[in-house]
Every structure is written in C-alpha cells, then in structure tokens.
Motif scaffolding. Structure first.
Motif, PDB file in Angstrom:
ATOM      1  N   TYR A   1       0.878  -1.169   0.000  1.00  0.00           N
ATOM      2  CA  TYR A   1       0.000   0.000   0.000  1.00  0.00           C
ATOM      3  C   TYR A   1       0.914   1.218   0.000  1.00  0.00           C
ATOM      4  N   SER A   2       1.001   1.902  -1.151  1.00  0.00           N
ATOM      5  CA  SER A   2       1.922   3.023  -1.307  1.00  0.00           C
ATOM      6  C   SER A   2       1.211   4.191  -1.977  1.00  0.00           C
ATOM      7  N   GLU A   3       1.001   5.263  -1.243  1.00  0.00           N
ATOM      8  CA  GLU A   3       0.312   6.417  -1.804  1.00  0.00           C
ATOM      9  C   GLU A   3       1.108   7.049  -2.929  1.00  0.00           C
TER      10      GLU A   3
ATOM     11  N   ILE B   1      -4.790  -5.594   0.625  1.00  0.00           N
ATOM     12  CA  ILE B   1      -4.376  -4.358  -0.046  1.00  0.00           C
ATOM     13  C   ILE B   1      -5.575  -3.691  -0.708  1.00  0.00           C
TER      14      ILE B   1
ATOM     15  N   SER C   1      -7.707  -1.996   1.828  1.00  0.00           N
ATOM     16  CA  SER C   1      -7.111  -0.749   2.322  1.00  0.00           C
ATOM     17  C   SER C   1      -7.283   0.385   1.324  1.00  0.00           C
ATOM     18  N   ILE C   2      -7.149   0.081   0.030  1.00  0.00           N
ATOM     19  CA  ILE C   2      -7.332   1.118  -0.997  1.00  0.00           C
ATOM     20  C   ILE C   2      -8.779   1.603  -1.000  1.00  0.00           C
TER      21      ILE C   2
END
Length: 264
Positions: free
Chosen positions: A160-162, A188, A191-192
C-alpha cells in the motif's frame, strides 16, 4: 515413472553435465559446434588449440554420443544439441545472477515460481539500479520515468503506497495510458477502498482492471509493452524500495509477462 526413477535419471544427467563442465575443451567444442558443423582446421583456428588437443576432446564427445563426424566435418548429435542448449541457458543464468548478485542475494525469492526463476537468464540484459545516501529516491525515480510513456501497464502490487497510487492516477488521467491491470491481495484492495480518493480515482476508473488473490505476494512487478521493472522484499519481510531491475529487451518482457500470468 516413480520418484526413485526420476531421481536416478536426474543423477545420471548431473554426471553427464559434470563431465562436460569439468573440461573447458569439451565445453568449448560443444559451443563452437552449436550453430554450424566445422572441420578440424576451423575448430583449430577458432579455439586456438593444437589439433591433438581438439581431436582428443572430439573423441571424448563422440564416445558419449554428443558429437559425430560426417566426412570431414564435426557436428552435434540431437543429444548434443539439446545438452548444449541447456548448457548455454545455464551459462546465461549464471551470468545474469552474477551481474546483479547484490539484488538477488539480499532478497526473498520464494514467491517467484520455479518455472519462472529457472529462466532468470532472460534478465541478463536488465539494468540494476540502487539508491544511494546522496540520492535516496534514485530507484523510484527511474521506475517512474519508465512508466511515463506506457500505453498498457500490468502490475503485481504487493504494498500500500500512496506515492505509487498517485503516479498511477496521474497516468490514468493523461492521454497515453490506455489500460492498467493490477494484481493485489485482498487486504491491499480493502485498504485502498477505505480511502475514498483512491477508491474513486483508481479502483473505479474505467481503464483499471483488478485481479485479487488471497496470498500476500512479496514481488513488485511492472510490465508494459516496452519495459519491465522488478523490485523485491528483504528476507525479513520488509519491502525494499532502494533496489530495482529495469529492462527493455524482448526476453525480459517475456520473463515479466510469464510471472504476471502465473499470478493472474
């Protein structure tokens, strides 16, 4: 075939391979004859060895049915061609691993399936890029630069990487990117979706296709029509954003697509 028979055959093949690799002359002769049959003069000129040494090596290879003589020319038998093909693959695999040994040595590899990992030679022309203390974002910057002109992207996304999400959204809102296919784990994706902005701008975008899997893959793979990028996790389970392999050749793209399709 029983497991015991399979193991015995593998042991026998190892003996044959060891017999070849323990002699540089036998190895060089197989490689020299791989594409074309040659006579003694041609082999002597290519290998820069005396006739007696070459003839001795040829006789050894004839005795195990890897080389045969047709008139004045020596050529590989079918067995010899198959063995040399795999010998070349072994050499290329070794070269590919050594070329980027820091990358392979320090990362968790078990989520790359054996049938893909054994073809690591396809990455022999990949460029190893790492960040430094003076440029901590070097790997990420190179990765983003490769994505800029992509028309179709396929990504195994294990984190999870903004920063990555924002770059994907930027590309989706531009004119060049036609499609984005993601493989993500269920956690993932969950979470998004909890982030309204990312959910609407990424997950619900008409150009995006999502494939979900239950397992948490420790492989971050990106491939397009003209580049591939691979980053991995440290052996302790933490994602490493400081090292990446990037390649543009057709062999590397084939390797990347095979890995993507495996999980797809």
């Amino acid at each position: 075939m029983t497991a015991s028979q399979s193991k015995n055959e593998l042991s026998e093949e190892f003996k044959n391979l060891k017999y070849i690799l323990t002699s540089s002359m036998r190895t060089k002769l197989l490689l020299a004859l791989y594409n074309n049959s040659k006579n003694l003069d041609e082999l002597r000129n290519e290998l820069k060895k005396p006739s007696a040494t070459i003839l001795h090596g040829l006789k050894e290879l004839e005795n195990i049915n890897l080389v045969k003589k047709v008139q004045k020319y020596y050529k590989l038998t079918s067995n010899g061609y198959l063995l040399t093909t795999n010998l070349i693959k072994l050499i290329d695999n070794w070269y590919s691993i050594n070329k980027s040994k820091e990358f392979w040595d320090s990362h968790y590899l078990k989520d790359i399936p054996d049938e893909v990992l054994k073809n690591i030679y396809l990455l022999k022309d990949a460029q190893y890029i790492n960040s430094t203390t003076s440029d901590l974002s070097n790997a990420f910057t190179n990765y983003i630069n490769q994505m800029t002109n992509a028309k179709k992207l396929k990504i195994i996304l294990p984190i999870y990487s903004e920063n990555h999400f924002k770059q994907m959204i930027k590309l989706l809102n531009g004119d060049k990117l036609e499609s984005l296919e993601l493989i993500v784990s269920e956690p993932i994706l969950y979470s998004i979706k909890r982030n309204d902005f990312f959910n609407n701008a990424l997950i619900k975008h008409k150009k995006v296709r999502i494939n979900t899997i239950k397992m948490n893959i420790k492989v971050f793979l990106t491939c397009s029509e003209d580049f591939m990028a691979l980053s991995l996790f440290f052996k302790d389970g933490h994602y490493d954003d400081s090292q990446i392999l990037i390649a543009k050749d057709k062999n590397a793209l084939r390797w990347a697509n095979n890995l993507f399709e495996y999980y797809c």
